[in-house]
Design a protein around this motif. Structure first.
Motif, PDB file in Angstrom:
ATOM      1  N   SER A 196      39.445  39.180  19.854  1.00 43.18           N
ATOM      2  CA  SER A 196      40.816  39.138  20.364  1.00 43.18           C
ATOM      3  C   SER A 196      40.832  39.620  21.813  1.00 43.18           C
ATOM      4  CB  SER A 196      41.726  40.030  19.522  1.00 43.18           C
ATOM      5  OG  SER A 196      41.401  41.401  19.708  1.00 43.18           O
ATOM      6  N   GLN A 197      41.849  39.204  22.548  1.00 40.90           N
ATOM      7  CA  GLN A 197      41.956  39.627  23.948  1.00 40.90           C
ATOM      8  C   GLN A 197      42.100  41.140  24.082  1.00 40.90           C
ATOM      9  OE1 GLN A 197      44.420  37.128  26.386  1.00 40.90           O
ATOM     10  NE2 GLN A 197      44.826  38.744  27.876  1.00 40.90           N
ATOM     11  N   PRO A 198      42.930  41.796  23.253  1.00 41.01           N
ATOM     12  CA  PRO A 198      43.013  43.270  23.351  1.00 41.01           C
ATOM     13  C   PRO A 198      41.673  43.960  23.107  1.00 41.01           C
ATOM     14  CG  PRO A 198      44.891  42.412  22.125  1.00 41.01           C
ATOM     15  CD  PRO A 198      43.943  41.263  22.315  1.00 41.01           C
ATOM     16  N   THR A 199      40.855  43.404  22.193  1.00 43.73           N
ATOM     17  CA  THR A 199      39.550  44.005  21.914  1.00 43.73           C
ATOM     18  C   THR A 199      38.656  43.951  23.149  1.00 43.73           C
ATOM     19  OG1 THR A 199      39.690  43.425  19.574  1.00 43.73           O
ATOM     20  CG2 THR A 199      37.493  43.861  20.462  1.00 43.73           C
ATOM     21  N   ILE A 200      38.677  42.818  23.838  1.00 41.81           N
ATOM     22  CA  ILE A 200      37.863  42.682  25.050  1.00 41.81           C
ATOM     23  C   ILE A 200      38.394  43.587  26.152  1.00 41.81           C
ATOM     24  CG2 ILE A 200      37.069  41.082  26.833  1.00 41.81           C
ATOM     25  CD1 ILE A 200      35.775  40.709  24.086  1.00 41.81           C
ATOM     26  N   SER A 201      39.703  43.725  26.244  1.00 37.54           N
ATOM     27  CA  SER A 201      40.292  44.618  27.257  1.00 37.54           C
ATOM     28  C   SER A 201      39.862  46.058  27.022  1.00 37.54           C
ATOM     29  CB  SER A 201      41.823  44.505  27.233  1.00 37.54           C
ATOM     30  OG  SER A 201      42.245  43.211  27.600  1.00 37.54           O
ATOM     31  N   ILE A 202      39.814  46.465  25.754  1.00 44.01           N
ATOM     32  CA  ILE A 202      39.367  47.825  25.420  1.00 44.01           C
ATOM     33  C   ILE A 202      37.900  47.996  25.792  1.00 44.01           C
ATOM     34  CG2 ILE A 202      38.888  49.390  23.503  1.00 44.01           C
ATOM     35  CD1 ILE A 202      41.410  48.240  22.132  1.00 44.01           C
ATOM     36  N   ALA A 203      37.095  46.975  25.506  1.00 46.06           N
ATOM     37  CA  ALA A 203      35.677  47.049  25.845  1.00 46.06           C
ATOM     38  C   ALA A 203      35.476  47.132  27.352  1.00 46.06           C
ATOM     39  CB  ALA A 203      34.944  45.829  25.282  1.00 46.06           C
ATOM     40  N   LEU A 204      36.268  46.377  28.121  1.00 43.26           N
ATOM     41  CA  LEU A 204      36.183  46.440  29.579  1.00 43.26           C
ATOM     42  C   LEU A 204      36.537  47.832  30.084  1.00 43.26           C
ATOM     43  CD1 LEU A 204      35.846  45.261  32.392  1.00 43.26           C
ATOM     44  CD2 LEU A 204      38.169  44.346  32.216  1.00 43.26           C
ATOM     45  N   LYS A 205      37.566  48.417  29.509  1.00 45.36           N
ATOM     46  CA  LYS A 205      37.950  49.781  29.903  1.00 45.36           C
ATOM     47  C   LYS A 205      36.814  50.758  29.631  1.00 45.36           C
ATOM     48  CE  LYS A 205      41.364  53.409  29.008  1.00 45.36           C
ATOM     49  NZ  LYS A 205      42.550  53.810  28.204  1.00 45.36           N
TER      50      LYS A 205
END
Length: 323
Positions: free
Chosen positions: A35-44
């Motif tokens: 999911s997009q939120p999962t990737i955003s968390i990983a980027l953070k």
């Protein structure tokens, strides 16, 4: 004694490589089936670990920082080692593999080749992924193979890079493809007619290599009138239907479109060498069981295309599609 926690795992490394390559969170999420939120968390999390923004906003999208580009290459090498550790030296089970296989290729082979490869790929490796990277004149495919960005490159240059491994997929004749309404199609073109004709020609897909047709014309010191230049091979046949244009290409490619469009193919008035399509790969994956399986799959798909070819390049295929 407690074990120190490693801040970076293989999942984060894969996210890092894909993010820096795609430069887009949404596309990364699609490629990794997240999911997009999962990737955003990983980027953070990656930004915290490396103390660097990694991706910064620019006009029209995101751009990787210098640090991100360096980290991507380290991550690719690390992932390659991890994948090698997971693979049994003697066995590979495609049915359970979740590996991603990457091909670099222009669209100069008929769609039936890739369709056959994908059919078997999905049947034998339903959990694996396949990515096809288009080649262009500004794409360094040798570097991509060396760094693991690609696993296989499909080419047909007369002089392939000698430092890469090579396996021939298909040897094919060169033919002329024209509208079946063109009066010249049934008789075939003479040399004078060919050189006086207007041609549709694809853009070069390598800065350092010429194709078979251009190499042969260069040796003869003759030129043709490239009246229409297109970015993709598969676009060219559609431009022939109601025009006087001529397209010089491989027989299997021409036969594929002559079956579905009102086009005819005939032998050219020049003694072109046969086109040789092959797959190239780097030493890093030469002994890898998954990649050996994948290269065999591509070879088998090309063999089926060759078996379906018309019996002779001189045969003319009309609108009915009968060679």
């Amino acid at each position: 004694m407690s074990r120190p926690a490693d801040p970076v795992d293989s999942y984060l490394l894969r996210v890092l490589v894909t993010l820096v390559t795609e430069r887009n969170v949404s596309r990364t999420a699609i490629r990794l089936n997240q999911s997009q939120p999962t990737i955003s968390i990983a980027l953070k999390r990656l930004r915290e670990i490396f103390g660097d923004p990694l991706l910064v906003r620019e006009k029209g999208g995101m751009a990787p920082t210098d640090r991100a580009l360096v980290l991507r290459e380290h991550a690719r090498r690390a992932l390659g080692e991890i994948d090698a550790m997971r693979v049994d030296a003697e066995q590979f089970d495609p049915a359970s593999s979740t590996q991603t296989f990457r091909i670099g290729s222009p669209d100069f082979m008929a769609a039936s080749f890739l369709a056959g490869a994908v059919e078997r790929f999905r049947r034998e490796a339903p959990r694996a992924r396949l990515m096809v990277q288009p080649l262009g004149a500004d794409y360094d495919y040798e570097r991509a193979l060396a760094q693991g960005e690609l696993d296989v490159v499909i080419g047909n240059w007369p002089q392939p890079p000698p430092q890469l491994h090579l396996s021939v997929l298909l040897e094919d004749d060169v033919v002329c493809l024209m509208s079946s309404h063109d009066r010249r199609a049934a008789r075939g073109l003479t040399r004078e007619q060919y050189l006086a004709a207007r041609h549709v020609v694809p853009l070069p897909y390598s800065q350092s290599q010429r194709g078979v047709v251009e190499t042969h014309f260069s040796s003869l010191r003759v030129t043709r009138d490239a009246c229409v230049v297109v970015p993709f091979f598969e676009l060219a046949p559609y431009l022939l239907v109601n025009t006087d244009l001529v397209f010089t290409t491989a027989r299997h490619f021409a036969a594929h479109f002559a079956r579905t469009l009102p086009l005819s193919m005939s032998a050219p008035p020049f003694d072109f060498p046969r086109m040789r399509f092959y797959q190239l790969w780097h030493e890093r994956s030469h002994h890898s069981p998954p990649h050996r399986w994948f290269r065999t799959l591509l070879s088998d798909a090309a063999r089926r295309v060759a078996q379906a070819l018309p019996p002779s390049a001189a045969d003319t295929t009309g609108a009915a599609g009968t060679p």
